[in-house]
Design an enzyme around this catalytic site. Structure first.
Site, PDB file in Angstrom:
ATOM      1  N   LYS A 226       0.846  -1.199   0.000  1.00 22.01           N
ATOM      2  CA  LYS A 226       0.000   0.000   0.000  1.00 22.01           C
ATOM      3  C   LYS A 226       0.882   1.251   0.000  1.00 22.01           C
ATOM      4  O   LYS A 226       0.681   2.173  -0.769  1.00 22.01           O
ATOM      5  CB  LYS A 226      -0.925  -0.033   1.220  1.00 22.01           C
ATOM      6  CG  LYS A 226      -1.860   1.141   1.314  1.00 22.01           C
ATOM      7  CD  LYS A 226      -2.853   0.951   2.444  1.00 22.01           C
ATOM      8  CE  LYS A 226      -3.676   2.209   2.639  1.00 22.01           C
ATOM      9  NZ  LYS A 226      -4.633   2.085   3.729  1.00 22.01           N
ATOM     10  N   GLU A 232      10.500  -4.537   4.714  1.00 22.96           N
ATOM     11  CA  GLU A 232      10.607  -5.936   4.257  1.00 22.96           C
ATOM     12  C   GLU A 232      10.334  -6.036   2.756  1.00 22.96           C
ATOM     13  O   GLU A 232      11.083  -6.666   2.008  1.00 22.96           O
ATOM     14  CB  GLU A 232       9.588  -6.811   5.005  1.00 22.96           C
ATOM     15  CG  GLU A 232       9.851  -6.992   6.493  1.00 22.96           C
ATOM     16  CD  GLU A 232       9.282  -5.863   7.346  1.00 22.96           C
ATOM     17  OE1 GLU A 232       8.898  -4.802   6.796  1.00 22.96           O
ATOM     18  OE2 GLU A 232       9.232  -6.038   8.578  1.00 22.96           O
ATOM     19  N   GLY A 286      -4.840  -2.261   5.023  1.00 23.57           N
ATOM     20  CA  GLY A 286      -3.992  -3.356   4.559  1.00 23.57           C
ATOM     21  C   GLY A 286      -4.636  -4.726   4.759  1.00 23.57           C
ATOM     22  O   GLY A 286      -4.676  -5.557   3.859  1.00 23.57           O
ATOM     23  N   ARG A 287      -5.175  -4.961   5.951  1.00 22.66           N
ATOM     24  CA  ARG A 287      -5.726  -6.294   6.254  1.00 22.66           C
ATOM     25  C   ARG A 287      -7.114  -6.502   5.646  1.00 22.66           C
ATOM     26  O   ARG A 287      -7.711  -7.538   5.821  1.00 22.66           O
ATOM     27  CB  ARG A 287      -5.729  -6.530   7.763  1.00 22.66           C
ATOM     28  CG  ARG A 287      -6.416  -5.451   8.585  1.00 22.66           C
ATOM     29  CD  ARG A 287      -6.057  -5.585  10.056  1.00 22.66           C
ATOM     30  NE  ARG A 287      -6.595  -4.505  10.874  1.00 22.66           N
ATOM     31  CZ  ARG A 287      -6.003  -3.343  11.077  1.00 22.66           C
ATOM     32  NH1 ARG A 287      -4.853  -3.076  10.478  1.00 22.66           N
ATOM     33  NH2 ARG A 287      -6.554  -2.437  11.865  1.00 22.66           N
ATOM     34  N   GLU A 372      -4.637  -7.308  14.777  1.00 20.27           N
ATOM     35  CA  GLU A 372      -4.207  -5.946  14.433  1.00 20.27           C
ATOM     36  C   GLU A 372      -5.379  -4.978  14.621  1.00 20.27           C
ATOM     37  O   GLU A 372      -5.202  -3.825  14.981  1.00 20.27           O
ATOM     38  CB  GLU A 372      -3.699  -5.896  12.984  1.00 20.27           C
ATOM     39  CG  GLU A 372      -2.707  -4.779  12.735  1.00 20.27           C
ATOM     40  CD  GLU A 372      -1.944  -4.908  11.416  1.00 20.27           C
ATOM     41  OE1 GLU A 372      -0.705  -5.060  11.447  1.00 20.27           O
ATOM     42  OE2 GLU A 372      -2.576  -4.840  10.353  1.00 20.27           O
ATOM     43  N   HIS A 403      -3.819 -33.926  15.979  1.00 16.67           N
ATOM     44  CA  HIS A 403      -2.660 -34.724  16.359  1.00 16.67           C
ATOM     45  C   HIS A 403      -1.554 -33.843  16.916  1.00 16.67           C
ATOM     46  O   HIS A 403      -0.403 -34.263  16.985  1.00 16.67           O
ATOM     47  CB  HIS A 403      -2.167 -35.538  15.163  1.00 16.67           C
ATOM     48  CG  HIS A 403      -3.198 -36.533  14.716  1.00 16.67           C
ATOM     49  ND1 HIS A 403      -3.250 -37.815  15.204  1.00 16.67           N
ATOM     50  CD2 HIS A 403      -4.255 -36.406  13.890  1.00 16.67           C
ATOM     51  CE1 HIS A 403      -4.292 -38.452  14.654  1.00 16.67           C
ATOM     52  NE2 HIS A 403      -4.920 -37.614  13.857  1.00 16.67           N
ATOM     53  N   LYS A 514       8.932  -0.967  14.251  1.00 14.74           N
ATOM     54  CA  LYS A 514       9.515  -0.615  12.942  1.00 14.74           C
ATOM     55  C   LYS A 514      10.594   0.446  13.116  1.00 14.74           C
ATOM     56  O   LYS A 514      11.675   0.368  12.545  1.00 14.74           O
ATOM     57  CB  LYS A 514       8.433  -0.027  12.027  1.00 14.74           C
ATOM     58  CG  LYS A 514       7.514  -1.039  11.376  1.00 14.74           C
ATOM     59  CD  LYS A 514       6.651  -0.312  10.341  1.00 14.74           C
ATOM     60  CE  LYS A 514       5.405  -1.056  10.000  1.00 14.74           C
ATOM     61  NZ  LYS A 514       4.479  -0.331   9.165  1.00 14.74           N
TER      62      LYS A 514
HETATM   63  O1  F6P Z   1       3.111  -3.390   9.783  1.00 13.13           O
HETATM   64  C1  F6P Z   1       1.749  -3.520   9.649  1.00 13.13           C
HETATM   65  C2  F6P Z   1       1.269  -3.106   8.308  1.00 13.13           C
HETATM   66  O2  F6P Z   1       1.121  -1.741   8.287  1.00 13.13           O
HETATM   67  C3  F6P Z   1      -0.017  -3.812   7.974  1.00 13.13           C
HETATM   68  O3  F6P Z   1      -1.123  -3.191   8.493  1.00 13.13           O
HETATM   69  C4  F6P Z   1       0.043  -3.859   6.496  1.00 13.13           C
HETATM   70  O4  F6P Z   1      -0.841  -4.827   6.008  1.00 13.13           O
HETATM   71  C5  F6P Z   1       1.487  -4.209   6.279  1.00 13.13           C
HETATM   72  O5  F6P Z   1       2.169  -3.483   7.276  1.00 13.13           O
HETATM   73  C6  F6P Z   1       2.052  -3.932   4.924  1.00 13.13           C
HETATM   74  O6  F6P Z   1       1.982  -2.594   4.569  1.00 13.13           O
HETATM   75  P1  F6P Z   1       2.194  -2.134   3.070  1.00 13.13           P
HETATM   76  O7  F6P Z   1       1.126  -2.756   2.252  1.00 13.13           O
HETATM   77  O8  F6P Z   1       2.121  -0.646   3.084  1.00 13.13           O
HETATM   78  O9  F6P Z   1       3.547  -2.618   2.629  1.00 13.13           O
END
Ligand code: F6P
Length: 549
Positions: A226, A232, A286-287, A372, A403, A514
């Site tokens: 987003k 990452e 995002g979620r 979240e 199991h 972060k």
């Molecule tokens: O770290 C949490 C978060 O902000 C989530 O809410 C989101 O889904 C994810 O990081 C990834 O964010 P982006 O889509 O901006 O890379």
């Protein structure tokens, strides 16, 4: 994107009213539930409830779209349900539902409406966006469709002219879990020759493993973020870019990368060509974003008609949620059950156990969705909450879990309410084996409720029983039922948050970590000093650096 004009009495809107809302614990319904728990339900077993009322399964079940929720194996009776409805009413749940669909600013800390429901709506649903706005959604969907079709029919190919068959989604959190969960769930719908892969973790292992199995010439990387700034994702995207450049040359980059993001400037900088980028809007959390361009990698693997069926499933649940009376409203009832166990029985966690292995990532998906959203200790009005909020959500494909951790469900000391997700028909074409899975699911629910005890039996064989569970039964895992399940839990989380008075749509709790991580990098590599004051971190850094060299 344009939002429909708000009603003139905006000051009276739900979003504004929440700021002065009472604590749930002060509501009459909450107090009545407390008394009801203490005087009626605490001491009454599930078996006793059933022996009083053999019609419980019919009385305590709800059908919505293709789903049947049987919640009869819960510690509820008709009075409990009445009080649930009162609690929902006194918490303004109906107004909150309309506020969401009307596009009010219910994500207060980020000053945004919350409109993932618009992504799967039709114009006639009257979701908050202006006609213009809805058109923008459809334009993006149409562009995704044209792009996917072109990849499938070979009019878009890789830099060396080979077809693009391996789709690698690079994202994290909502930009990973949705596509990954749905791609696994919809494995039978993958188009011939198309394959889905994902990279999320910053440690580089996923990409390293993939590089040894993928042919860069047939690989299309989707950078899904987003913000297009997430450490990452940007790290992995840069690594994937370096791999493509190394194997195919710099000029191959535009042919092997596409992106889903709201950040066009950053996509420019990365080198994503305009026709390979797909936007969405800040009102898509995002979620909650699988319904948007975040679903691009999924659409590429299953095709747009299947993706559209997922949207249809979500919309079907939206229509139910918006129109069903509270007592027959599936997301509302799931939310009330969640609150009942969390706040009155003191349950700390809630397990979700699907009996179709293709839903194996669904619990992980729900972890982000629920934890979240509901992992908050401050209310939307900034005051501390006065009751427990989000439970710990966990789970695993049910039969495997039998199991492993079911032992604790059956004979442990904790109360852990369970949702069983049970498809009737096999999504894999082996009905005899799905019947075995169903038999196991039903047996587990029964064992949890009835327990096992006999005169003279050794204590270690005893099962106390009386463990609550709900079963969500559906015909088969299809794009529609998957969409319904996702939307069901989205709305469940929303209703819980409304009752608790928390803001369910932000996630400030992930920011501190972060920030600290970015200042820690130099200390880990030895290129800089640790600037913090935490003695434990300092000691671990020293140990780490010693071993690193
Ligand atoms: O770290 C949490 C978060 O902000 C989530 O809410 C989101 O889904 C994810 O990081 C990834 O964010 P982006 O889509 O901006 O890379």
């Amino acid at each position: 994107m344009a939002l429909r004009q708000k009603a003139p009495d905006v000051a009276q809107s739900y979003a504004n009213r929440t700021l002065s809302a009472r604590y749930p614990t002060d509501l009459i319904a909450w107090r009545s539930l407390k008394a009801h728990y203490r005087d009626e339900m605490r001491g009454r077993t599930l078996t006793a409830l059933f022996s009083r009322d053999k019609e419980r399964p019919a009385r305590f079940s709800i059908e919505a779209a293709d789903l049947l929720l049987d919640y009869s194996r819960n510690h509820v009776n008709a009075s409990t349900r009445k009080l649930f409805v009162q609690l929902a009413r006194q918490s303004d749940v109906p107004a909150a539902i309309e506020a969401m669909f009307n596009g009010e600013t219910i994500n207060a800390t980020e000053s945004r409406p919350v409109l993932h429901v618009a992504l799967r709506s039709k114009l006639s649903d009257q979701v908050a966006l202006e006609t213009e706005g809805v058109r923008e959604i459809w334009e993006v969907l149409a562009r995704i469709e044209a792009f996917a079709d072109a990849v499938h029919d070979g009019s878009i190919v890789g830099s060396t002219g080979k077809r693009l068959t391996d789709i690698v989604n690079i994202g994290i959190g909502g930009s990973d879990l949705g596509p990954v969960m749905a791609a696994r769930a919809l494995r039978p719908y993958w188009l011939d020759g198309m394959r889905f892969h994902s990279v999320s973790n910053v440690d580089g292992t996923q990409l390293a493993d993939l590089q040894s199995e993928l042919d860069p010439e047939t690989t299309l990387v989707i950078v899904c973020s987003k913000t297009f700034t997430t450490l990452e994702t940007m790290t992995n995207a840069a690594a994937a870019r370096a791999w493509i450049v190394d194997r195919l040359g710099e000029e191959a980059v535009p042919d092997h990368f596409a992106a889903a993001s709201t950040n066009h400037a950053a996509m420019d900088e990365f080198g994503i060509r305009p026709d390979f980028r797909f936007g969405f809007w800040d009102w898509v959390g995002g979620r909650y974003s699988i319904w948007s361009a975040v679903g691009l990698s999924l659409a590429l693997v299953v095709g747009m008609p299947v993706f559209a069926r997922l949207l249809t499933g979500g919309r079907q649940m939206d229509q139910h949620f918006r129109s069903a009376p509270l007592a027959e409203n599936m997301p509302v009832m799931l939310a009330m059950l969640g609150i009942w166990y969390n706040n009155f029985f003191g349950a700390e966690s809630h397990a979700v156990l699907p009996y179709d292995n293709r839903l194996e990532r669904f619990p992980a998906y729900l972890q982000q969705l629920q934890m979240e959203s509901s992992g908050k200790s401050v209310r939307a009005d900034g005051k501390p909450v006065r009751c427990a909020t989000g439970a710990v959500i966990w789970g695993e494909a049910g039969n495997n879990a039998q199991h492993s951790f079911y032992q604790l469900l059956h004979q442990g000391t904790r109360l852990i309410p369970v949702d069983f997700l049970l498809p009737v028909r096999s999504s894999g074409g082996v009905q005899a084996q799905q019947d075995l899975a169903a038999a196991n699911c039903l047996a587990q629910a029964e064992a949890l409720m009835d327990g096992f005890d006999e005169a003279g039996i050794e204590p270690y064989r005893r099962h106390s029983g009386n463990n609550p569970s709900s079963t969500i039964l559906f015909g088969e895992l299809t794009p529609e039922t998957l969409g319904q399940l996702i939307a069901l839990y989205e709305h469940k989380v929303f209703v819980e948050g409304v009752v608790w008075g928390i803001g369910s749509f932000d996630q400030w709790g992930v920011e501190l970590g972060k920030r600290l991580a970015s200042s820690m990098v130099a200390a880990v590599t030895g290129e800089g000093d640790y600037v913090g004051e935490n003695p434990s971190t300092r000691a671990l850094l020293e140990a780490l650096r010693k071993r690193r060299s």
